[in-house]
Design a protein around this motif. Sequence first.
Motif, PDB file in Angstrom:
ATOM      1  N   GLU A  84       0.838  -1.196   0.000  1.00  0.00           N
ATOM      2  CA  GLU A  84       0.000   0.000   0.000  1.00  0.00           C
ATOM      3  C   GLU A  84       0.878   1.253   0.000  1.00  0.00           C
ATOM      4  O   GLU A  84       0.701   2.154  -0.804  1.00  0.00           O
ATOM      5  CB  GLU A  84      -0.915   0.030   1.232  1.00  0.00           C
ATOM      6  CG  GLU A  84      -1.993  -1.045   1.250  1.00  0.00           C
ATOM      7  CD  GLU A  84      -1.509  -2.380   1.815  1.00  0.00           C
ATOM      8  OE1 GLU A  84      -0.279  -2.605   1.899  1.00  0.00           O
ATOM      9  OE2 GLU A  84      -2.378  -3.209   2.179  1.00  0.00           O
ATOM     10  N   LEU A  88       0.872   1.960  -4.037  1.00  0.00           N
ATOM     11  CA  LEU A  88      -0.308   2.818  -4.227  1.00  0.00           C
ATOM     12  C   LEU A  88      -0.072   4.245  -3.718  1.00  0.00           C
ATOM     13  O   LEU A  88      -0.234   5.229  -4.450  1.00  0.00           O
ATOM     14  CB  LEU A  88      -1.507   2.178  -3.507  1.00  0.00           C
ATOM     15  CG  LEU A  88      -2.823   2.925  -3.606  1.00  0.00           C
ATOM     16  CD1 LEU A  88      -3.296   2.962  -5.051  1.00  0.00           C
ATOM     17  CD2 LEU A  88      -3.897   2.271  -2.730  1.00  0.00           C
ATOM     18  N   LEU A  89       0.317   4.361  -2.444  1.00  0.00           N
ATOM     19  CA  LEU A  89       0.488   5.712  -1.883  1.00  0.00           C
ATOM     20  C   LEU A  89       1.687   6.412  -2.517  1.00  0.00           C
ATOM     21  O   LEU A  89       1.670   7.623  -2.716  1.00  0.00           O
ATOM     22  CB  LEU A  89       0.631   5.651  -0.360  1.00  0.00           C
ATOM     23  CG  LEU A  89      -0.589   5.082   0.387  1.00  0.00           C
ATOM     24  CD1 LEU A  89      -0.355   5.091   1.900  1.00  0.00           C
ATOM     25  CD2 LEU A  89      -1.873   5.850   0.064  1.00  0.00           C
ATOM     26  N   ARG A  92       0.496   7.960  -5.703  1.00  0.00           N
ATOM     27  CA  ARG A  92      -0.315   9.153  -5.403  1.00  0.00           C
ATOM     28  C   ARG A  92       0.573  10.328  -4.996  1.00  0.00           C
ATOM     29  O   ARG A  92       0.376  11.451  -5.460  1.00  0.00           O
ATOM     30  CB  ARG A  92      -1.294   8.845  -4.263  1.00  0.00           C
ATOM     31  CG  ARG A  92      -2.427   7.903  -4.645  1.00  0.00           C
ATOM     32  CD  ARG A  92      -3.329   7.637  -3.434  1.00  0.00           C
ATOM     33  NE  ARG A  92      -4.389   6.675  -3.739  1.00  0.00           N
ATOM     34  CZ  ARG A  92      -5.166   6.123  -2.809  1.00  0.00           C
ATOM     35  NH1 ARG A  92      -5.011   6.428  -1.528  1.00  0.00           N
ATOM     36  NH2 ARG A  92      -6.107   5.263  -3.158  1.00  0.00           N
ATOM     37  N   TYR A 135      -1.617  10.593   6.276  1.00  0.00           N
ATOM     38  CA  TYR A 135      -1.015   9.637   5.350  1.00  0.00           C
ATOM     39  C   TYR A 135       0.461   9.896   5.053  1.00  0.00           C
ATOM     40  O   TYR A 135       1.109   9.075   4.417  1.00  0.00           O
ATOM     41  CB  TYR A 135      -1.799   9.632   4.025  1.00  0.00           C
ATOM     42  CG  TYR A 135      -3.025   8.738   4.074  1.00  0.00           C
ATOM     43  CD1 TYR A 135      -4.119   9.085   4.859  1.00  0.00           C
ATOM     44  CD2 TYR A 135      -3.081   7.551   3.352  1.00  0.00           C
ATOM     45  CE1 TYR A 135      -5.233   8.268   4.915  1.00  0.00           C
ATOM     46  CE2 TYR A 135      -4.191   6.734   3.404  1.00  0.00           C
ATOM     47  CZ  TYR A 135      -5.264   7.091   4.185  1.00  0.00           C
ATOM     48  OH  TYR A 135      -6.357   6.274   4.236  1.00  0.00           O
ATOM     49  N   ASP A 244     -10.929   8.896   3.294  1.00  0.00           N
ATOM     50  CA  ASP A 244     -10.817   7.442   3.178  1.00  0.00           C
ATOM     51  C   ASP A 244     -12.020   6.770   3.837  1.00  0.00           C
ATOM     52  O   ASP A 244     -12.660   5.893   3.264  1.00  0.00           O
ATOM     53  CB  ASP A 244      -9.517   6.973   3.852  1.00  0.00           C
ATOM     54  CG  ASP A 244      -9.397   5.456   3.834  1.00  0.00           C
ATOM     55  OD1 ASP A 244      -9.615   4.869   2.765  1.00  0.00           O
ATOM     56  OD2 ASP A 244      -9.106   4.874   4.898  1.00  0.00           O
TER      57      ASP A 244
HETATM   58  C1  IPM Z   1      -8.303   3.636  -0.493  1.00  0.00           C
HETATM   59  C2  IPM Z   1      -7.604   2.572   0.302  1.00  0.00           C
HETATM   60  C3  IPM Z   1      -6.174   3.007   0.549  1.00  0.00           C
HETATM   61  C4  IPM Z   1      -6.218   4.308   1.328  1.00  0.00           C
HETATM   62  C5  IPM Z   1      -5.318   1.957   1.266  1.00  0.00           C
HETATM   63  C6  IPM Z   1      -5.275   0.658   0.490  1.00  0.00           C
HETATM   64  C7  IPM Z   1      -3.906   2.445   1.542  1.00  0.00           C
HETATM   65  O1  IPM Z   1      -8.283   2.318   1.481  1.00  0.00           O
HETATM   66  O2  IPM Z   1      -7.870   3.902  -1.627  1.00  0.00           O
HETATM   67  O3  IPM Z   1      -9.279   4.200   0.008  1.00  0.00           O
HETATM   68  O4  IPM Z   1      -6.295   4.288   2.560  1.00  0.00           O
HETATM   69  O5  IPM Z   1      -6.176   5.354   0.695  1.00  0.00           O
END
Ligand code: IPM
Length: 355
Positions: A84, A88-89, A92, A135, A244
Amino acid sequence: MYRIGVIPGDGTGPEVIREGLKVLRAVAEKVGFEFETINYDLGGERYLKTGETLPNQILEEMKKLDSIYLGAIGHPNVKPGILEREILLKIRFKLDQYINLRPVKLYPGVDCPLKDKKPEDIDFVVVRENTEGLYVGVGGFLKKGTPDEIAIQESVNTRRGVERCIRFAFDYCRRRNKKKKLTLCGKTNVLTYAHDLWERTFNEVAKEYPDIETDYAHVDAICMWMVKNPERFDVIVTDNMFGDIITDLGAIIQGGMGIAAGANINPDGTSMFEPIGGSAPKYTGKNVINPLAAISAAQMMLEFLGEAEAAKQIESAIIKITSEKLKSLQAGEMGYSTSEVGDMIVNYIKEQALS
Ligand code: IPM
Ligand code: MG
């Protein structure tokens, strides 16, 4: 010719992305645009094999793409937090996708868990700040593992970061042109520094948008209103953590993770589009997961690329399917397989008139 980076990712990600790409190809042919895809094999499997999460070279390449289309990130054999944070982060943050845009729209024919709520009652959008807040990963441990342990995790809110998010929300609300009402979701009664900055910035920026009605509610009350009176919302703007949380609630009132999509937007750079549900390991490889969230994400991607007609084509096909075909939006209960749902969308797109 659009250059689209594709990250199928983990679990059911590849299955839903396959359907999304099928729909993109159909709609591209129909309305007449071209795209090429660049596939990135990122996720749990790569990490388990090579220890790599997101190599810098790929990150640099991504900055040159027109957009990124992501399936899901998360693997049952990898400790939560690694993929994550590192994939993903990281995308972003490093691509400065400072907006996470999450529409909450109940389509006709979709089962809503809220009693007596109809499609006309549930149609709003959450603008979630996507690069700051809790975050950022600022903090640490002291005396870890002892009875005196201290853990600190800071919420970082910058004037610049808050203001650009709020401005985006006002502009978006104006462009959306529905109720023209923007609600700030915060917790000013407790977060007297961070959300004081949010509130002051909101009120200052609001002066430049006299056509937009403004509204404020604490996050706990927002959760209550989303269940009790979702019709009071048009656009909600909020910080990363609250965004979130409230968007999972949003997803469930619009029919669940099978339909909820989101856009990670950098208005001046590369944006990323994703179904907001996770990798759903228990459904992986079974051809039962609902691909509509990924297909909606493709629709959002086309909107942001400026392909309005193509986006409309996809949305009306989704509405056809939800109102006339699917028994449920839940994985395994749709009455159709993942690929059949994708095929039905493609067929509707082929048959539909252009608007
Ligand atoms: C979202 C998810 C992510 C977040 C996780 C997977 C890190 O819950 O995209 O909402 O918390 O942003
Ligand atoms: Mg979430």
